[in-house]
Design an enzyme around this catalytic site. Structure first.
Site, PDB file in Angstrom:
ATOM      1  N   CYS A 113       0.820  -1.310  -0.119  1.00 47.17           N
ATOM      2  CA  CYS A 113       0.105   0.100   0.109  1.00 47.17           C
ATOM      3  C   CYS A 113       0.736   1.159  -0.025  1.00 47.17           C
ATOM      4  O   CYS A 113       0.504   2.437  -0.388  1.00 47.17           O
ATOM      5  CB  CYS A 113      -1.050   0.091   1.178  1.00 47.17           C
ATOM      6  SG  CYS A 113      -2.290  -1.400   1.101  1.00 47.17           S
ATOM      7  N   HIS A 248      -3.361   7.474   1.825  1.00 48.61           N
ATOM      8  CA  HIS A 248      -3.837   6.145   1.366  1.00 48.61           C
ATOM      9  C   HIS A 248      -5.122   5.704   1.888  1.00 48.61           C
ATOM     10  O   HIS A 248      -5.514   6.108   3.120  1.00 48.61           O
ATOM     11  CB  HIS A 248      -2.713   5.236   2.064  1.00 48.61           C
ATOM     12  CG  HIS A 248      -3.077   3.770   1.746  1.00 48.61           C
ATOM     13  ND1 HIS A 248      -3.575   3.315   0.611  1.00 48.61           N
ATOM     14  CD2 HIS A 248      -3.316   2.673   2.726  1.00 48.61           C
ATOM     15  CE1 HIS A 248      -3.870   2.002   0.766  1.00 48.61           C
ATOM     16  NE2 HIS A 248      -3.774   1.502   1.815  1.00 48.61           N
ATOM     17  N   ASN A 278     -10.010   0.186  -0.538  1.00 46.59           N
ATOM     18  CA  ASN A 278      -8.275   0.201  -0.369  1.00 46.59           C
ATOM     19  C   ASN A 278      -7.911  -0.529  -1.788  1.00 46.59           C
ATOM     20  O   ASN A 278      -7.882  -1.751  -2.058  1.00 46.59           O
ATOM     21  CB  ASN A 278      -7.985  -0.726   0.736  1.00 46.59           C
ATOM     22  CG  ASN A 278      -6.395  -0.613   0.876  1.00 46.59           C
ATOM     23  OD1 ASN A 278      -5.589  -0.154   0.116  1.00 46.59           O
ATOM     24  ND2 ASN A 278      -6.081  -1.007   2.128  1.00 46.59           N
TER      25      ASN A 278
HETATM   26  O1  UT7 Z   1      -3.660  -0.957   3.593  1.00 43.77           O
HETATM   27  C1  UT7 Z   1      -2.916  -1.303   4.374  1.00 43.77           C
HETATM   28  C2  UT7 Z   1      -3.359  -0.710   5.784  1.00 43.77           C
HETATM   29  N1  UT7 Z   1      -4.371  -1.643   6.021  1.00 43.77           N
HETATM   30  C3  UT7 Z   1      -5.235  -0.973   6.848  1.00 43.77           C
HETATM   31  O2  UT7 Z   1      -4.863   0.158   7.440  1.00 43.77           O
HETATM   32  C4  UT7 Z   1      -6.357  -1.846   7.690  1.00 43.77           C
HETATM   33  C5  UT7 Z   1      -6.518  -1.371   9.208  1.00 43.77           C
HETATM   34  N2  UT7 Z   1      -7.603  -2.040   9.780  1.00 43.77           N
HETATM   35  C6  UT7 Z   1      -8.859  -1.731   9.622  1.00 43.77           C
HETATM   36  O3  UT7 Z   1      -9.124  -0.972   8.641  1.00 43.77           O
HETATM   37  C7  UT7 Z   1      -9.741  -2.395  10.679  1.00 43.77           C
HETATM   38  O4  UT7 Z   1      -8.909  -2.932  11.622  1.00 43.77           O
HETATM   39  C8  UT7 Z   1     -10.909  -3.343   9.965  1.00 43.77           C
HETATM   40  C9  UT7 Z   1     -12.052  -2.659   9.127  1.00 43.77           C
HETATM   41  C10 UT7 Z   1     -10.155  -4.025   9.166  1.00 43.77           C
HETATM   42  C11 UT7 Z   1     -11.726  -4.089  11.063  1.00 43.77           C
HETATM   43  O5  UT7 Z   1     -12.217  -3.057  11.821  1.00 43.77           O
HETATM   44  P1  UT7 Z   1     -12.213  -3.374  13.523  1.00 43.77           P
HETATM   45  O6  UT7 Z   1     -13.161  -2.302  14.011  1.00 43.77           O
HETATM   46  O7  UT7 Z   1     -10.700  -3.416  14.042  1.00 43.77           O
HETATM   47  O8  UT7 Z   1     -12.902  -4.865  13.698  1.00 43.77           O
HETATM   48  P2  UT7 Z   1     -12.393  -6.221  14.322  1.00 43.77           P
HETATM   49  O9  UT7 Z   1     -11.191  -6.667  13.309  1.00 43.77           O
HETATM   50  O10 UT7 Z   1     -11.740  -5.709  15.699  1.00 43.77           O
HETATM   51  O11 UT7 Z   1     -13.502  -6.970  14.238  1.00 43.77           O
HETATM   52  C12 UT7 Z   1     -14.560  -6.702  15.179  1.00 43.77           C
HETATM   53  C13 UT7 Z   1     -15.680  -7.666  14.730  1.00 43.77           C
HETATM   54  C14 UT7 Z   1     -15.103  -9.019  14.889  1.00 43.77           C
HETATM   55  O12 UT7 Z   1     -16.409  -9.790  15.524  1.00 43.77           O
HETATM   56  P3  UT7 Z   1     -15.993 -10.089  17.128  1.00 43.77           P
HETATM   57  O13 UT7 Z   1     -14.657 -10.740  17.207  1.00 43.77           O
HETATM   58  O14 UT7 Z   1     -16.039  -9.107  18.008  1.00 43.77           O
HETATM   59  O15 UT7 Z   1     -17.258 -11.283  17.499  1.00 43.77           O
HETATM   60  C15 UT7 Z   1     -15.125  -9.615  13.602  1.00 43.77           C
HETATM   61  O16 UT7 Z   1     -15.130 -11.018  13.282  1.00 43.77           O
HETATM   62  O17 UT7 Z   1     -16.256  -7.510  13.482  1.00 43.77           O
HETATM   63  C16 UT7 Z   1     -16.233  -8.759  12.856  1.00 43.77           C
HETATM   64  N3  UT7 Z   1     -15.984  -8.696  11.303  1.00 43.77           N
HETATM   65  C17 UT7 Z   1     -17.114  -8.424  10.666  1.00 43.77           C
HETATM   66  N4  UT7 Z   1     -18.442  -8.372  10.844  1.00 43.77           N
HETATM   67  C18 UT7 Z   1     -19.233  -7.985   9.757  1.00 43.77           C
HETATM   68  C19 UT7 Z   1     -14.678  -8.741  10.957  1.00 43.77           C
HETATM   69  N5  UT7 Z   1     -15.087  -8.411   9.512  1.00 43.77           N
HETATM   70  C20 UT7 Z   1     -16.775  -8.328   9.327  1.00 43.77           C
HETATM   71  C21 UT7 Z   1     -17.293  -7.974   8.384  1.00 43.77           C
HETATM   72  N6  UT7 Z   1     -18.797  -8.020   8.447  1.00 43.77           N
HETATM   73  N7  UT7 Z   1     -16.792  -7.844   6.920  1.00 43.77           N
END
Ligand code: UT7
Length: 321
Positions: A113, A248, A278
């Site tokens: 990225c 980004h 992204n």
């Molecule tokens: O480009 C390179 C750099 N990349 C980035 O900068 C990405 C950085 N990270 C992010 O943007 C975020 O961390 C994400 C968007 C990937 C995830 O958001 P989050 O608020 O950090 O969520 P999380 O990973 O902590 O997941 C929270 C919950 C989980 O469920 P439990 O364990 O709390 O029951 C996940 O299983 O959300 C669940 N989850 C989803 N639910 C519905 C994860 N993906 C999904 C989804 N739909 N697509």
């Protein structure tokens, strides 16, 4: 002094747009979750015949047209991608051949990225040292081809596209246009937070994207704020001097958090993550081109580009348009 001056920008997106609702029919997710956690509403996905090279070539043609420069003037192509058409040759050489500017320098840069920032830094160095006179710096990706379409934690986050910037080495006066300062970093201790589970030398396959999103998020906010401060200090400007920040486009919440840390007004931040998701190395030049074309970014503006990605790699670049 010799500076690398932006002469034109261009971009290209696959025609197929995929909404959050469409993804919710594939995996256990919802438009509400995706919008709330990421700001993403839709993304473009490459179809048959659309590859990283074809998107990159279209973006390059659009940048050349915007600059009013013939492809024959280009003697350097640096293409940032993590999704090349083939393991080798470099996708940049395919773009070079399609444009018909064979004979100059052409190579790919792999910094995921942050790839466009790395490509810009390398091209700027080659232009300022006289190795080349006119460069196409391209970020192009078809991440849809390396996504695990059963993994809701990653497949909703990425999109395909390409962006390009045409740079020319020019003698400019103090305060004139061009790339002013670029700072790039990497920390290989975090390979396992964002990676593909395959590769030519390990599995003999391409692999799929794997990410520990929450940890990446945490590092992104800290690393980006640090490198933005570093570039500002190095160039003698403050955040208040910036006309625009082109970040980004990984997550709207990262954009907000970074702007807050720097005390930057949200109105100065170019946002395309809602429409493009992204697009990895393509995201910064895609957003830059969108804002140039809709008239927000104009000649003379002070613009900060920044990105963070797998590796980790991260960087920022300050330019006067
Ligand atoms: O480009 C390179 C750099 N990349 C980035 O900068 C990405 C950085 N990270 C992010 O943007 C975020 O961390 C994400 C968007 C990937 C995830 O958001 P989050 O608020 O950090 O969520 P999380 O990973 O902590 O997941 C929270 C919950 C989980 O469920 P439990 O364990 O709390 O029951 C996940 O299983 O959300 C669940 N989850 C989803 N639910 C519905 C994860 N993906 C999904 C989804 N739909 N697509």
């Amino acid at each position: 002094m010799i500076r690398s001056v932006v002469k034109g920008t261009g971009s290209a997106l696959p025609s197929r747009v995929v909404s959050n609702e469409e993804l919710a029919r594939l995996v256990d997710t919802s438009d509400e979750w995706i919008v709330e956690r990421t700001g993403i509403r839709s993304r473009h996905v490459a179809g048959e015949g659309e590859t990283t090279a074809t998107l990159a070539t279209q973006a390059a043609r659009n940048a050349l047209a915007a600059a009013g420069v013939d492809a024959s003037a280009v003697d350097l192509i640096v293409l940032a991608t993590a999704t090349p058409d083939q393991t080798f040759p470099a996708t940049a050489t395919k773009v070079q051949d399609a444009l018909g500017c064979n004979g100059g320098i052409a190579f790919d840069v792999a910094a995921v990225c942050s790839g466009f920032l790395y490509a810009l830094g390398v091209a700027d160095s080659l232009l300022r040292t006289g190795m080349a006179r006119c460069a196409l710096v391209i970020g192009a990706e078809t991440f849809s081809r390396i996504l695990d379409w059963e993994d809701r934690a990653t497949c909703v986050l990425f999109g395909d596209g390409a962006g390009a910037v045409l740079l020319a080495a020019e003698e400019v006066a103090e305060g004139g246009p061009g790339v002013l300062t670029t700072r790039l970093h990497a920390d290989g201790a975090h390979n396992e937070l964002l990676f593909t589970d395959g590769g030519p030398s390990t599995t003999g396959t391409v692999g799929k994207v794997r990410m520990k999103g929450r940890e990446v998020f945490r590092h992104a906010v800290v690393n980006l704020a640090e490198v933005l401060q570093e570039v500002l200090e190095e160039s003698g400007f403050t955040a208040a001097d910036l006309d625009w920040v082109v970040p980004h486009q990984a997550n709207a919440r990262i954009l907000d958090a970074t702007a807050r840390k720097l005390g930057l007004a949200n109105e100065k931040v170019i946002v395309t993550v809602d429409q493009h998701a992204n697009t990895s190395a393509a995201s910064v030049p895609l957003a830059l081109d969108a804002a140039v074309r809709d008239g927000r970014i104009k000649a003379g503006d002070l613009v900060m580009l920044e990105a963070m990605g797998g590796g980790f790699t991260w960087g920022a670049s300050l330019l006067r348009m």
